[in-house]
Write an enzyme that holds these catalytic residues in place. Structure first.
Site, PDB file in Angstrom:
ATOM      1  N   HIS A 300      51.412  40.733 -18.886  1.00 20.06           N
ATOM      2  CA  HIS A 300      50.208  40.213 -19.554  1.00 20.06           C
ATOM      3  C   HIS A 300      49.006  40.606 -18.699  1.00 20.06           C
ATOM      4  CE1 HIS A 300      48.095  36.839 -21.798  1.00 20.06           C
ATOM      5  NE2 HIS A 300      47.256  37.089 -20.820  1.00 20.06           N
ATOM      6  N   HIS A 343      47.197  30.236 -13.191  1.00 23.13           N
ATOM      7  CA  HIS A 343      46.331  30.929 -12.228  1.00 23.13           C
ATOM      8  C   HIS A 343      45.244  30.014 -11.674  1.00 23.13           C
ATOM      9  CE1 HIS A 343      44.343  31.459 -16.142  1.00 23.13           C
ATOM     10  NE2 HIS A 343      43.197  31.683 -15.523  1.00 23.13           N
ATOM     11  N   GLU A 349      35.468  29.428 -15.692  1.00 18.76           N
ATOM     12  CA  GLU A 349      35.771  29.822 -17.068  1.00 18.76           C
ATOM     13  C   GLU A 349      35.429  28.698 -18.043  1.00 18.76           C
ATOM     14  OE1 GLU A 349      39.944  30.595 -17.139  1.00 18.76           O
ATOM     15  OE2 GLU A 349      39.907  31.834 -15.342  1.00 18.76           O
ATOM     16  N   HIS A 373      37.442  25.437 -16.890  1.00 23.06           N
ATOM     17  CA  HIS A 373      38.310  25.583 -15.724  1.00 23.06           C
ATOM     18  C   HIS A 373      37.442  26.185 -14.630  1.00 23.06           C
ATOM     19  CE1 HIS A 373      41.278  25.669 -19.166  1.00 23.06           C
ATOM     20  NE2 HIS A 373      41.499  24.540 -18.527  1.00 23.06           N
ATOM     21  N   HIS A 379      45.094  26.202 -13.567  1.00 19.99           N
ATOM     22  CA  HIS A 379      45.308  25.892 -14.979  1.00 19.99           C
ATOM     23  C   HIS A 379      46.301  26.891 -15.551  1.00 19.99           C
ATOM     24  CE1 HIS A 379      41.878  28.637 -14.653  1.00 19.99           C
ATOM     25  NE2 HIS A 379      42.172  29.084 -15.851  1.00 19.99           N
TER      26      HIS A 379
HETATM   27 FE   LIG Z   1      41.812  30.927 -16.818  1.00 20.60          FE
END
Ligand SMILES: [Fe+2]
Length: 447
Positions: A300, A343, A349, A373, A379
Protein backbone atom coordinates in the site's frame (compact mmCIF):
# COMPACT_ATOMS: atom_id res chain seq x y z
CA UNK A 1 -24.56 36.97 -22.14
CA UNK A 2 -26.14 37.87 -18.76
CA UNK A 3 -25.43 35.70 -15.76
CA UNK A 4 -26.07 36.52 -12.12
CA UNK A 5 -26.34 40.24 -12.82
CA UNK A 6 -22.91 40.23 -14.42
CA UNK A 7 -22.13 40.71 -18.07
CA UNK A 8 -20.06 37.71 -19.10
CA UNK A 9 -17.79 37.16 -22.06
CA UNK A 10 -19.46 35.06 -24.72
CA UNK A 11 -16.23 33.22 -25.30
CA UNK A 12 -16.52 30.92 -28.28
CA UNK A 13 -13.16 29.38 -27.43
CA UNK A 14 -14.19 28.24 -23.98
CA UNK A 15 -14.62 24.46 -24.07
CA UNK A 16 -16.98 24.56 -21.12
CA UNK A 17 -19.40 27.48 -21.27
CA UNK A 18 -18.10 30.26 -19.09
CA UNK A 19 -14.74 28.66 -18.32
CA UNK A 20 -11.31 28.40 -19.92
CA UNK A 21 -9.32 25.18 -19.44
CA UNK A 22 -5.76 24.75 -18.18
CA UNK A 23 -3.90 25.17 -14.89
CA UNK A 24 -1.65 28.27 -14.72
CA UNK A 25 -2.27 29.19 -18.32
CA UNK A 26 -1.70 32.75 -19.42
CA UNK A 27 -5.37 33.37 -20.11
CA UNK A 28 -7.00 36.29 -21.88
CA UNK A 29 -10.71 37.07 -21.85
CA UNK A 30 -12.91 40.10 -22.46
CA UNK A 31 -16.61 40.67 -21.78
CA UNK A 32 -16.74 43.47 -24.36
CA UNK A 33 -14.99 43.30 -27.75
CA UNK A 34 -11.75 45.20 -27.87
CA UNK A 35 -11.55 45.80 -24.12
CA UNK A 36 -8.15 44.09 -23.93
CA UNK A 37 -5.21 46.11 -25.22
CA UNK A 38 -3.30 44.33 -27.94
CA UNK A 39 0.43 43.76 -27.62
CA UNK A 40 0.87 45.81 -24.46
CA UNK A 41 -0.43 46.11 -20.92
CA UNK A 42 -0.61 49.78 -20.24
CA UNK A 43 -1.73 51.94 -23.17
CA UNK A 44 -1.97 55.69 -22.69
CA UNK A 45 -5.75 55.38 -22.82
CA UNK A 46 -7.58 52.06 -22.46
CA UNK A 47 -10.56 51.27 -24.66
CA UNK A 48 -14.03 52.08 -23.25
CA UNK A 49 -12.37 54.45 -20.73
CA UNK A 50 -11.29 51.48 -18.62
CA UNK A 51 -8.51 51.66 -16.05
CA UNK A 52 -5.58 49.21 -16.33
CA UNK A 53 -4.47 47.60 -13.07
CA UNK A 54 -2.15 44.73 -12.20
CA UNK A 55 -3.02 42.18 -9.50
CA UNK A 56 0.18 40.47 -8.33
CA UNK A 57 -0.09 37.16 -6.52
CA UNK A 58 3.66 36.73 -6.24
CA UNK A 59 6.56 39.11 -5.75
CA UNK A 60 7.38 40.90 -9.00
CA UNK A 61 10.63 38.99 -9.20
CA UNK A 62 9.24 35.51 -8.49
CA UNK A 63 9.95 32.97 -11.18
CA UNK A 64 7.51 32.60 -12.78
CA UNK A 65 5.59 35.65 -11.61
CA UNK A 66 1.87 35.13 -11.19
CA UNK A 67 -0.07 38.24 -12.03
CA UNK A 68 -3.11 39.37 -13.92
CA UNK A 69 -3.76 42.58 -15.77
CA UNK A 70 -7.30 43.84 -15.23
CA UNK A 71 -9.15 46.42 -17.33
CA UNK A 72 -11.85 47.79 -15.09
CA UNK A 73 -14.51 50.47 -14.77
CA UNK A 74 -12.82 51.95 -11.69
CA UNK A 75 -9.39 51.21 -10.21
CA UNK A 76 -9.46 49.16 -6.98
CA UNK A 77 -8.60 52.22 -4.89
CA UNK A 78 -12.19 53.31 -5.54
CA UNK A 79 -13.39 50.05 -3.97
CA UNK A 80 -11.46 50.59 -0.76
CA UNK A 81 -12.12 53.47 1.61
CA UNK A 82 -11.49 53.88 5.36
CA UNK A 83 -11.65 50.57 7.20
CA UNK A 84 -13.39 49.75 10.45
CA UNK A 85 -12.57 46.62 12.42
CA UNK A 86 -15.34 44.09 12.86
CA UNK A 87 -15.50 40.93 14.90
CA UNK A 88 -16.10 37.55 13.29
CA UNK A 89 -15.61 35.37 16.35
CA UNK A 90 -15.82 32.02 14.57
CA UNK A 91 -13.20 32.71 11.90
CA UNK A 92 -9.82 32.28 13.58
CA UNK A 93 -6.27 32.64 12.31
CA UNK A 94 -2.99 31.15 13.49
CA UNK A 95 -1.47 31.52 15.95
CA UNK A 96 -4.62 30.69 17.88
CA UNK A 97 -3.84 28.58 20.91
CA UNK A 98 -6.73 28.31 23.33
CA UNK A 99 -5.37 27.57 26.83
CA UNK A 100 -8.52 25.58 27.66
CA UNK A 101 -8.19 23.25 24.68
CA UNK A 102 -6.04 20.14 24.30
CA UNK A 103 -4.98 19.80 20.69
CA UNK A 104 -2.97 16.67 21.43
CA UNK A 105 -5.21 13.73 20.63
CA UNK A 106 -6.95 11.83 17.88
CA UNK A 107 -10.21 13.60 17.18
CA UNK A 108 -13.26 12.99 15.07
CA UNK A 109 -16.39 15.04 14.53
CA UNK A 110 -19.88 14.37 13.23
CA UNK A 111 -21.07 16.90 10.65
CA UNK A 112 -21.54 20.41 12.01
CA UNK A 113 -25.29 20.96 11.81
CA UNK A 114 -27.02 23.69 9.86
CA UNK A 115 -28.83 26.40 11.80
CA UNK A 116 -31.90 28.53 11.15
CA UNK A 117 -29.80 31.65 11.61
CA UNK A 118 -28.96 33.40 8.33
CA UNK A 119 -25.30 32.73 7.59
CA UNK A 120 -23.27 34.02 4.67
CA UNK A 121 -19.89 32.91 3.39
CA UNK A 122 -18.29 35.35 5.82
CA UNK A 123 -20.45 34.83 8.91
CA UNK A 124 -20.88 31.08 8.32
CA UNK A 125 -17.18 30.21 8.43
CA UNK A 126 -16.32 28.02 11.45
CA UNK A 127 -12.62 27.48 12.06
CA UNK A 128 -11.72 23.98 13.26
CA UNK A 129 -7.91 24.13 13.35
CA UNK A 130 -5.09 26.58 12.76
CA UNK A 131 -1.40 25.94 12.09
CA UNK A 132 1.64 28.16 11.62
CA UNK A 133 1.38 31.94 11.65
CA UNK A 134 -0.72 34.13 9.39
CA UNK A 135 1.60 37.11 9.93
CA UNK A 136 4.63 35.34 8.55
CA UNK A 137 2.62 33.65 5.79
CA UNK A 138 3.26 30.07 6.83
CA UNK A 139 0.71 27.44 7.72
CA UNK A 140 -2.99 27.10 7.27
CA UNK A 141 -6.41 26.91 8.84
CA UNK A 142 -9.19 24.43 8.28
CA UNK A 143 -12.80 25.52 8.37
CA UNK A 144 -16.29 24.19 7.97
CA UNK A 145 -18.68 26.56 6.24
CA UNK A 146 -22.41 26.65 6.82
CA UNK A 147 -24.02 28.98 4.28
CA UNK A 148 -27.75 29.51 3.71
CA UNK A 149 -27.83 33.19 2.70
CA UNK A 150 -26.41 34.96 -0.34
CA UNK A 151 -24.23 38.02 0.03
CA UNK A 152 -26.08 41.04 -1.41
CA UNK A 153 -24.10 44.20 -2.19
CA UNK A 154 -21.56 42.71 0.15
CA UNK A 155 -18.12 41.53 -0.93
CA UNK A 156 -15.13 39.86 0.65
CA UNK A 157 -11.47 39.29 0.10
CA UNK A 158 -8.62 37.79 2.05
CA UNK A 159 -5.20 39.39 1.93
CA UNK A 160 -4.05 36.60 4.25
CA UNK A 161 -4.71 33.58 2.20
CA UNK A 162 -5.70 31.51 -0.75
CA UNK A 163 -8.88 29.49 -0.10
CA UNK A 164 -9.38 25.93 -1.26
CA UNK A 165 -13.13 25.23 -1.11
CA UNK A 166 -14.46 21.66 -0.88
CA UNK A 167 -18.29 21.61 -1.02
CA UNK A 168 -20.08 18.75 0.70
CA UNK A 169 -23.73 19.89 0.44
CA UNK A 170 -25.47 22.53 -1.68
CA UNK A 171 -24.33 24.65 -4.60
CA UNK A 172 -22.50 27.96 -4.38
CA UNK A 173 -21.68 30.69 -6.86
CA UNK A 174 -18.47 32.69 -6.48
CA UNK A 175 -19.01 35.93 -8.39
CA UNK A 176 -15.44 37.24 -8.53
CA UNK A 177 -13.61 40.15 -10.08
CA UNK A 178 -12.33 37.77 -12.77
CA UNK A 179 -15.60 35.94 -13.48
CA UNK A 180 -18.08 33.43 -12.13
CA UNK A 181 -17.37 30.02 -10.65
CA UNK A 182 -20.22 27.68 -9.65
CA UNK A 183 -19.35 24.72 -7.46
CA UNK A 184 -21.13 21.72 -6.02
CA UNK A 185 -20.08 18.57 -4.15
CA UNK A 186 -17.39 16.54 -6.00
CA UNK A 187 -15.92 19.80 -7.26
CA UNK A 188 -13.47 22.23 -5.64
CA UNK A 189 -12.74 25.91 -6.09
CA UNK A 190 -9.49 27.77 -5.51
CA UNK A 191 -9.86 31.48 -4.73
CA UNK A 192 -6.56 33.36 -4.82
CA UNK A 193 -5.33 35.82 -2.22
CA UNK A 194 -6.55 39.37 -2.81
CA UNK A 195 -9.38 38.55 -5.21
CA UNK A 196 -12.67 40.31 -4.38
CA UNK A 197 -15.83 38.24 -4.60
CA UNK A 198 -19.38 37.67 -3.45
CA UNK A 199 -20.81 34.25 -2.64
CA UNK A 200 -24.39 33.37 -3.59
CA UNK A 201 -26.39 30.31 -2.61
CA UNK A 202 -27.62 28.50 -5.73
CA UNK A 203 -29.08 25.60 -3.78
CA UNK A 204 -28.93 25.50 -0.02
CA UNK A 205 -28.27 25.03 2.71
CA UNK A 206 -24.61 24.63 1.87
CA UNK A 207 -21.93 22.94 3.92
CA UNK A 208 -18.35 22.21 3.05
CA UNK A 209 -14.74 22.50 4.04
CA UNK A 210 -12.15 25.18 3.42
CA UNK A 211 -8.39 25.00 3.61
CA UNK A 212 -7.05 28.50 4.13
CA UNK A 213 -3.50 28.59 2.83
CA UNK A 214 -1.38 31.36 4.38
CA UNK A 215 1.72 30.36 2.43
CA UNK A 216 2.95 29.89 -1.09
CA UNK A 217 0.18 29.10 -3.58
CA UNK A 218 -1.12 25.66 -4.37
CA UNK A 219 0.47 24.04 -7.38
CA UNK A 220 0.26 20.73 -9.16
CA UNK A 221 2.62 18.20 -7.57
CA UNK A 222 5.55 16.88 -9.58
CA UNK A 223 4.64 13.39 -10.76
CA UNK A 224 8.20 12.03 -10.62
CA UNK A 225 8.55 8.64 -12.30
CA UNK A 226 4.77 8.52 -12.95
CA UNK A 227 5.51 10.84 -15.86
CA UNK A 228 3.36 13.31 -17.71
CA UNK A 229 -0.11 11.85 -17.13
CA UNK A 230 -2.61 10.76 -14.46
CA UNK A 231 -3.36 12.29 -11.05
CA UNK A 232 -4.74 15.82 -11.66
CA UNK A 233 -4.31 16.85 -15.28
CA UNK A 234 -3.83 20.57 -15.97
CA UNK A 235 -6.54 20.74 -18.63
CA UNK A 236 -9.23 19.82 -16.09
CA UNK A 237 -8.79 23.03 -14.08
CA UNK A 238 -11.07 25.79 -15.31
CA UNK A 239 -10.74 29.54 -14.91
CA UNK A 240 -13.77 31.76 -15.52
CA UNK A 241 -14.25 34.03 -18.49
CA UNK A 242 -14.42 37.77 -17.75
CA UNK A 243 -17.62 39.11 -16.19
CA UNK A 244 -18.43 42.55 -14.83
CA UNK A 245 -21.13 44.53 -13.06
CA UNK A 246 -21.76 48.22 -13.71
CA UNK A 247 -23.96 48.76 -10.68
CA UNK A 248 -23.98 51.83 -8.45
CA UNK A 249 -25.46 50.88 -5.08
CA UNK A 250 -24.20 51.29 -1.52
CA UNK A 251 -22.01 48.26 -0.88
CA UNK A 252 -19.61 46.89 1.69
CA UNK A 253 -16.33 45.08 1.30
CA UNK A 254 -14.99 42.95 4.14
CA UNK A 255 -11.27 42.32 4.15
CA UNK A 256 -9.37 39.69 6.10
CA UNK A 257 -5.94 41.11 6.88
CA UNK A 258 -3.41 39.66 9.37
CA UNK A 259 -6.12 37.55 10.96
CA UNK A 260 -8.45 40.48 11.58
CA UNK A 261 -11.56 41.58 9.75
CA UNK A 262 -12.26 45.06 8.49
CA UNK A 263 -15.10 46.58 6.56
CA UNK A 264 -15.20 49.48 4.13
CA UNK A 265 -18.18 51.19 2.53
CA UNK A 266 -18.26 51.96 -1.18
CA UNK A 267 -20.88 53.16 -3.65
CA UNK A 268 -20.72 50.53 -6.36
CA UNK A 269 -20.04 46.90 -7.12
CA UNK A 270 -16.29 46.21 -7.12
CA UNK A 271 -16.81 43.38 -9.64
CA UNK A 272 -16.09 45.72 -12.52
CA UNK A 273 -13.30 43.99 -14.47
CA UNK A 274 -14.41 44.01 -18.10
CA UNK A 275 -11.37 42.18 -19.47
CA UNK A 276 -8.28 40.50 -18.07
CA UNK A 277 -5.21 38.57 -19.05
CA UNK A 278 -2.71 36.70 -16.92
CA UNK A 279 -2.01 33.59 -14.90
CA UNK A 280 -3.32 34.61 -11.45
CA UNK A 281 -6.93 33.48 -11.44
CA UNK A 282 -9.54 31.48 -9.56
CA UNK A 283 -10.20 27.91 -10.68
CA UNK A 284 -12.65 25.11 -10.33
CA UNK A 285 -11.84 21.43 -10.68
CA UNK A 286 -14.05 18.37 -10.84
CA UNK A 287 -12.65 15.77 -8.44
CA UNK A 288 -14.14 13.05 -10.66
CA UNK A 289 -11.45 13.99 -13.19
CA UNK A 290 -8.73 12.91 -10.75
CA UNK A 291 -7.00 9.78 -12.08
CA UNK A 292 -5.70 7.78 -9.11
CA UNK A 293 -2.53 5.74 -9.51
CA UNK A 294 -1.78 2.94 -7.08
CA UNK A 295 -0.11 -0.38 -6.32
CA UNK A 296 -0.84 -3.01 -8.96
CA UNK A 297 0.91 -6.03 -7.42
CA UNK A 298 1.47 -5.74 -3.66
CA UNK A 299 1.71 -3.29 -0.72
CA UNK A 300 0.00 0.00 0.00
CA UNK A 301 1.81 3.16 -1.11
CA UNK A 302 2.00 6.37 0.91
CA UNK A 303 -1.09 8.59 0.61
CA UNK A 304 1.00 11.24 -1.13
CA UNK A 305 0.30 9.27 -4.29
CA UNK A 306 -3.20 10.77 -4.19
CA UNK A 307 -2.08 14.42 -3.96
CA UNK A 308 -4.28 16.72 -6.03
CA UNK A 309 -2.54 20.00 -5.16
CA UNK A 310 0.44 20.91 -3.02
CA UNK A 311 1.44 24.20 -1.44
CA UNK A 312 5.22 24.23 -0.95
CA UNK A 313 6.83 25.32 2.30
CA UNK A 314 10.27 26.22 0.98
CA UNK A 315 11.65 22.89 2.19
CA UNK A 316 11.55 20.56 -0.83
CA UNK A 317 9.20 17.61 -0.42
CA UNK A 318 7.75 18.96 2.82
CA UNK A 319 4.52 20.73 2.04
CA UNK A 320 2.93 23.62 3.83
CA UNK A 321 -0.25 21.84 2.71
CA UNK A 322 -1.02 18.80 0.60
CA UNK A 323 -4.58 18.37 -0.59
CA UNK A 324 -5.05 14.62 -0.95
CA UNK A 325 -8.08 12.80 -2.41
CA UNK A 326 -9.29 9.29 -1.52
CA UNK A 327 -11.80 8.46 -4.21
CA UNK A 328 -13.27 5.39 -5.92
CA UNK A 329 -10.56 3.02 -7.09
CA UNK A 330 -9.72 -0.62 -7.61
CA UNK A 331 -7.72 -2.58 -5.06
CA UNK A 332 -5.81 -5.44 -6.64
CA UNK A 333 -2.79 -5.96 -4.38
CA UNK A 334 -1.92 -9.61 -3.60
CA UNK A 335 -1.07 -10.88 -0.11
CA UNK A 336 -1.40 -7.36 1.19
CA UNK A 337 -3.06 -5.60 4.09
CA UNK A 338 -4.94 -3.22 1.85
CA UNK A 339 -6.32 -0.41 4.04
CA UNK A 340 -4.03 2.37 5.25
CA UNK A 341 -1.53 0.84 7.66
CA UNK A 342 -0.91 1.92 11.23
CA UNK A 343 1.38 4.90 11.36
CA UNK A 344 2.70 7.99 13.09
CA UNK A 345 3.43 10.99 10.92
CA UNK A 346 5.37 14.21 11.44
CA UNK A 347 2.77 15.86 9.23
CA UNK A 348 -0.65 16.68 10.71
CA UNK A 349 -3.61 15.16 8.93
CA UNK A 350 -7.07 16.68 8.87
CA UNK A 351 -9.59 14.61 6.94
CA UNK A 352 -13.12 15.26 5.73
CA UNK A 353 -15.68 12.94 4.21
CA UNK A 354 -17.48 14.26 1.11
CA UNK A 355 -19.59 11.14 0.60
CA UNK A 356 -19.62 7.39 1.20
CA UNK A 357 -17.53 5.19 3.45
CA UNK A 358 -13.79 5.42 4.08
CA UNK A 359 -11.95 2.09 4.00
CA UNK A 360 -9.94 2.44 7.23
CA UNK A 361 -13.02 3.41 9.26
CA UNK A 362 -16.22 1.63 8.21
CA UNK A 363 -18.19 3.34 10.98
CA UNK A 364 -18.21 6.79 12.52
CA UNK A 365 -16.46 8.82 9.83
CA UNK A 366 -19.56 10.00 8.02
CA UNK A 367 -20.21 12.41 5.12
CA UNK A 368 -19.76 15.94 6.40
CA UNK A 369 -17.65 14.65 9.29
CA UNK A 370 -13.99 15.35 9.96
CA UNK A 371 -11.07 13.77 11.80
CA UNK A 372 -7.71 15.04 12.98
CA UNK A 373 -4.58 12.97 13.46
CA UNK A 374 -2.08 15.48 14.69
CA UNK A 375 1.72 15.54 14.54
CA UNK A 376 3.23 12.19 15.63
CA UNK A 377 -0.01 10.77 17.01
CA UNK A 378 -0.54 7.10 16.12
CA UNK A 379 -3.60 6.03 14.17
CA UNK A 380 -4.80 3.45 11.69
CA UNK A 381 -7.59 0.96 11.11
CA UNK A 382 -10.06 0.14 13.85
CA UNK A 383 -10.50 -3.49 14.91
CA UNK A 384 -13.31 -4.18 12.45
CA UNK A 385 -11.31 -2.82 9.51
CA UNK A 386 -8.18 -4.68 10.64
CA UNK A 387 -9.91 -8.04 11.01
CA UNK A 388 -11.82 -7.69 7.77
CA UNK A 389 -8.73 -6.74 5.78
CA UNK A 390 -6.56 -9.40 7.42
CA UNK A 391 -9.01 -12.21 6.63
CA UNK A 392 -10.44 -11.14 3.27
CA UNK A 393 -10.17 -13.37 0.24
CA UNK A 394 -8.18 -11.05 -1.95
CA UNK A 395 -9.33 -10.54 -5.49
CA UNK A 396 -9.86 -7.40 -7.51
CA UNK A 397 -12.12 -5.27 -5.35
CA UNK A 398 -13.55 -1.87 -6.13
CA UNK A 399 -13.80 0.75 -3.41
CA UNK A 400 -17.00 2.35 -4.60
CA UNK A 401 -19.12 5.23 -3.34
CA UNK A 402 -16.27 6.86 -1.47
CA UNK A 403 -14.74 10.33 -1.55
CA UNK A 404 -12.74 11.71 1.33
CA UNK A 405 -9.89 14.17 1.42
CA UNK A 406 -7.02 15.25 3.62
CA UNK A 407 -5.51 18.65 4.36
CA UNK A 408 -2.04 17.59 5.47
CA UNK A 409 0.41 20.15 6.79
CA UNK A 410 3.95 20.09 8.11
CA UNK A 411 2.76 22.17 11.08
CA UNK A 412 0.84 20.91 14.11
CA UNK A 413 -2.82 21.86 14.00
CA UNK A 414 -4.37 23.56 17.01
CA UNK A 415 -8.04 23.07 17.76
CA UNK A 416 -10.20 26.14 18.14
CA UNK A 417 -12.64 26.54 21.00
CA UNK A 418 -15.39 25.90 18.46
CA UNK A 419 -13.87 22.55 17.41
CA UNK A 420 -13.31 21.46 21.02
CA UNK A 421 -16.48 22.71 22.67
CA UNK A 422 -19.22 23.52 20.15
CA UNK A 423 -18.73 21.22 17.17
CA UNK A 424 -20.08 17.65 17.52
CA UNK A 425 -16.88 16.03 18.73
CA UNK A 426 -17.08 12.24 19.15
CA UNK A 427 -15.79 11.76 22.67
CA UNK A 428 -15.37 8.04 22.13
CA UNK A 429 -13.27 8.19 18.96
CA UNK A 430 -10.10 7.09 20.77
CA UNK A 431 -11.98 3.96 21.85
CA UNK A 432 -12.19 2.69 18.27
CA UNK A 433 -8.77 1.09 18.82
CA UNK A 434 -9.53 -0.34 22.30
CA UNK A 435 -10.62 -3.77 21.08
CA UNK A 436 -7.46 -4.43 19.10
CA UNK A 437 -6.05 -7.65 20.55
CA UNK A 438 -2.61 -8.91 21.25
CA UNK A 439 -2.17 -11.87 18.94
CA UNK A 440 1.50 -12.59 19.62
CA UNK A 441 2.26 -15.54 21.88
CA UNK A 442 5.71 -16.46 20.62
CA UNK A 443 4.46 -19.17 18.30
CA UNK A 444 6.27 -18.96 14.96
CA UNK A 445 4.15 -19.01 11.85
CA UNK A 446 1.08 -17.77 13.68
CA UNK A 447 -0.91 -15.27 11.66
FE1 LIG B 1 -2.67 9.09 8.62
Amino acid sequence: MKHSGLTVADDGNAISKGYMPGWANDFETEALPGALPIGMNSPQRCNYGLYGEQLSGTAFTANPPERTWCYRIRPSVKHSHRYEKIDLPYWKSAPCIDPDVISLGQYRWDPVEHTDKPLTWVTGMRTMTTAGDVNTQVGMASHVYLVNTSMVDDYFFSADSELLVVPQEGRLRFATELGIIDVEPKEIAIIPRGLVYRVEVLEGPCRGFVCENYGQKFELPGRGPIGANCMANPRDFKAPVAAYEDREVPSTVTMKWCGQFHVTKINQSPLDVVAWHGNYAPYKYDLRAYCPVGAILFDHPDPSIFTVLTAPSGHPGTANIDFVLFRERWMVMEDTFRPPWYHKNIMSELMGNIYGQYDAKPQGFVPGGMSLHNMMLPHGPDKEAFEKASNANLGPDKLDNTMSFMFETRFPQHLTGFAAKEAPLQDDYIDCWTDIEKKFDGTPGKK
